[in-house]
Design a protein around this motif. Structure first.
Motif, PDB file in Angstrom:
ATOM      1  N   ASN A  43       0.707  -1.204   0.022  1.00 17.30           N
ATOM      2  CA  ASN A  43       0.098  -0.355  -0.142  1.00 17.30           C
ATOM      3  C   ASN A  43       0.796   1.219   0.114  1.00 17.30           C
ATOM      4  O   ASN A  43       0.712   2.197  -0.494  1.00 17.30           O
ATOM      5  CB  ASN A  43      -0.920  -0.065   1.235  1.00 17.30           C
ATOM      6  N   GLU A  44       2.017   1.289   0.623  1.00 14.50           N
ATOM      7  CA  GLU A  44       3.083   2.490   0.776  1.00 14.50           C
ATOM      8  C   GLU A  44       3.572   2.703  -0.765  1.00 14.50           C
ATOM      9  O   GLU A  44       3.656   3.830  -1.078  1.00 14.50           O
ATOM     10  CB  GLU A  44       3.984   2.121   1.613  1.00 14.50           C
ATOM     11  N   GLN A  45       3.904   1.441  -1.319  1.00 11.85           N
ATOM     12  CA  GLN A  45       4.422   1.596  -2.739  1.00 11.85           C
ATOM     13  C   GLN A  45       3.448   2.197  -3.549  1.00 11.85           C
ATOM     14  O   GLN A  45       3.695   2.953  -4.451  1.00 11.85           O
ATOM     15  CB  GLN A  45       4.812   0.379  -3.134  1.00 11.85           C
ATOM     16  N   LEU A  46       2.148   1.762  -3.328  1.00 13.35           N
ATOM     17  CA  LEU A  46       1.117   2.160  -4.358  1.00 13.35           C
ATOM     18  C   LEU A  46       0.980   3.725  -4.034  1.00 13.35           C
ATOM     19  O   LEU A  46       0.710   4.521  -4.882  1.00 13.35           O
ATOM     20  CB  LEU A  46      -0.110   1.330  -4.014  1.00 13.35           C
ATOM     21  N   ALA A  47       0.753   4.207  -2.695  1.00  9.64           N
ATOM     22  CA  ALA A  47       0.436   5.586  -2.462  1.00  9.64           C
ATOM     23  C   ALA A  47       1.937   6.446  -3.195  1.00  9.64           C
ATOM     24  O   ALA A  47       1.666   7.534  -3.370  1.00  9.64           O
ATOM     25  CB  ALA A  47       0.452   5.618  -1.070  1.00  9.64           C
ATOM     26  N   ASP A  48       2.950   5.818  -2.864  1.00  9.01           N
ATOM     27  CA  ASP A  48       4.227   6.823  -3.451  1.00  9.01           C
ATOM     28  C   ASP A  48       3.891   6.955  -4.903  1.00  9.01           C
ATOM     29  O   ASP A  48       4.412   7.950  -5.485  1.00  9.01           O
ATOM     30  CB  ASP A  48       5.270   6.039  -3.147  1.00  9.01           C
ATOM     31  N   ALA A  49       3.573   5.783  -5.682  1.00  6.89           N
ATOM     32  CA  ALA A  49       3.501   5.883  -7.031  1.00  6.89           C
ATOM     33  C   ALA A  49       2.431   7.042  -7.479  1.00  6.89           C
ATOM     34  O   ALA A  49       2.504   7.591  -8.298  1.00  6.89           O
ATOM     35  CB  ALA A  49       3.179   4.485  -7.513  1.00  6.89           C
ATOM     36  N   TYR A  50       1.229   7.067  -6.645  1.00  7.56           N
ATOM     37  CA  TYR A  50       0.210   7.834  -6.963  1.00  7.56           C
ATOM     38  C   TYR A  50       0.690   9.210  -6.680  1.00  7.56           C
ATOM     39  O   TYR A  50       0.340  10.183  -7.309  1.00  7.56           O
ATOM     40  CB  TYR A  50      -1.094   7.522  -6.264  1.00  7.56           C
ATOM     41  N   SER A  51       1.428   9.609  -5.538  1.00  3.84           N
ATOM     42  CA  SER A  51       1.767  10.778  -5.179  1.00  3.84           C
ATOM     43  C   SER A  51       2.873  11.314  -5.991  1.00  3.84           C
ATOM     44  O   SER A  51       3.048  12.697  -6.110  1.00  3.84           O
ATOM     45  CB  SER A  51       2.396  10.705  -3.804  1.00  3.84           C
ATOM     46  N   GLN A  52       3.489  10.498  -6.837  1.00  3.37           N
ATOM     47  CA  GLN A  52       4.431  11.095  -7.613  1.00  3.37           C
ATOM     48  C   GLN A  52       3.722  11.922  -8.885  1.00  3.37           C
ATOM     49  O   GLN A  52       4.278  12.735  -9.538  1.00  3.37           O
ATOM     50  CB  GLN A  52       5.547  10.047  -8.467  1.00  3.37           C
TER      51      GLN A  52
END
Length: 114
Positions: A43-52
């Motif tokens: 979930n953290e990896q997915l959130a980081d990808a969206y925040s970029q």
């Protein structure tokens, strides 16, 4: 099965059968919860990808509301969270500098070409 010109089918290999036991049955099994460590990292990896790819939008509405909102992508219209009126992207003004960073300017205080 055929409905009009459309054909529908069901693959028997993809169908699952199950049985629900009574709450007080001796045959029931206890299900353990999934450990959150593996899913939280994903979930953290997915959130980081969206925040970029996030986009900041500065909204100024005729109701007097003025705030900065975060969006997953650039939009041409947005709804004011105070009154619900539609605000439009002012593409002539483009991005404006704010305390956080550059944001797209959206307003309904004056006519904006769409």
């Amino acid at each position: 099965t055929t409905v009009g010109r459309e054909h529908f089918g069901l693959n028997p290999e993809l169908v699952a059968d199950f049985k629900v036991h009574n709450e007080y049955s001796e045959q029931r099994e206890h299900i353990t919860a999934i450990q959150p460590t593996a899913t939280s990292k994903a979930n953290e990896q997915l959130a980081d990808a969206y925040s970029q790819h996030k986009t900041l939008i500065q909204v100024e509405c005729k109701c007097g509301a003025s705030y900065i909102e975060e969006s997953a992508y650039k939009r041409s219209k947005w709804g004011c969270k105070e009154c619900g009126e539609i605000v439009f992207l002012d593409s002539k003004k483009g991005t404006v500098d704010t305390a956080e960073e550059k944001t797209w300017y959206m307003t309904n205080r004056y006519f904006v070409e769409r």
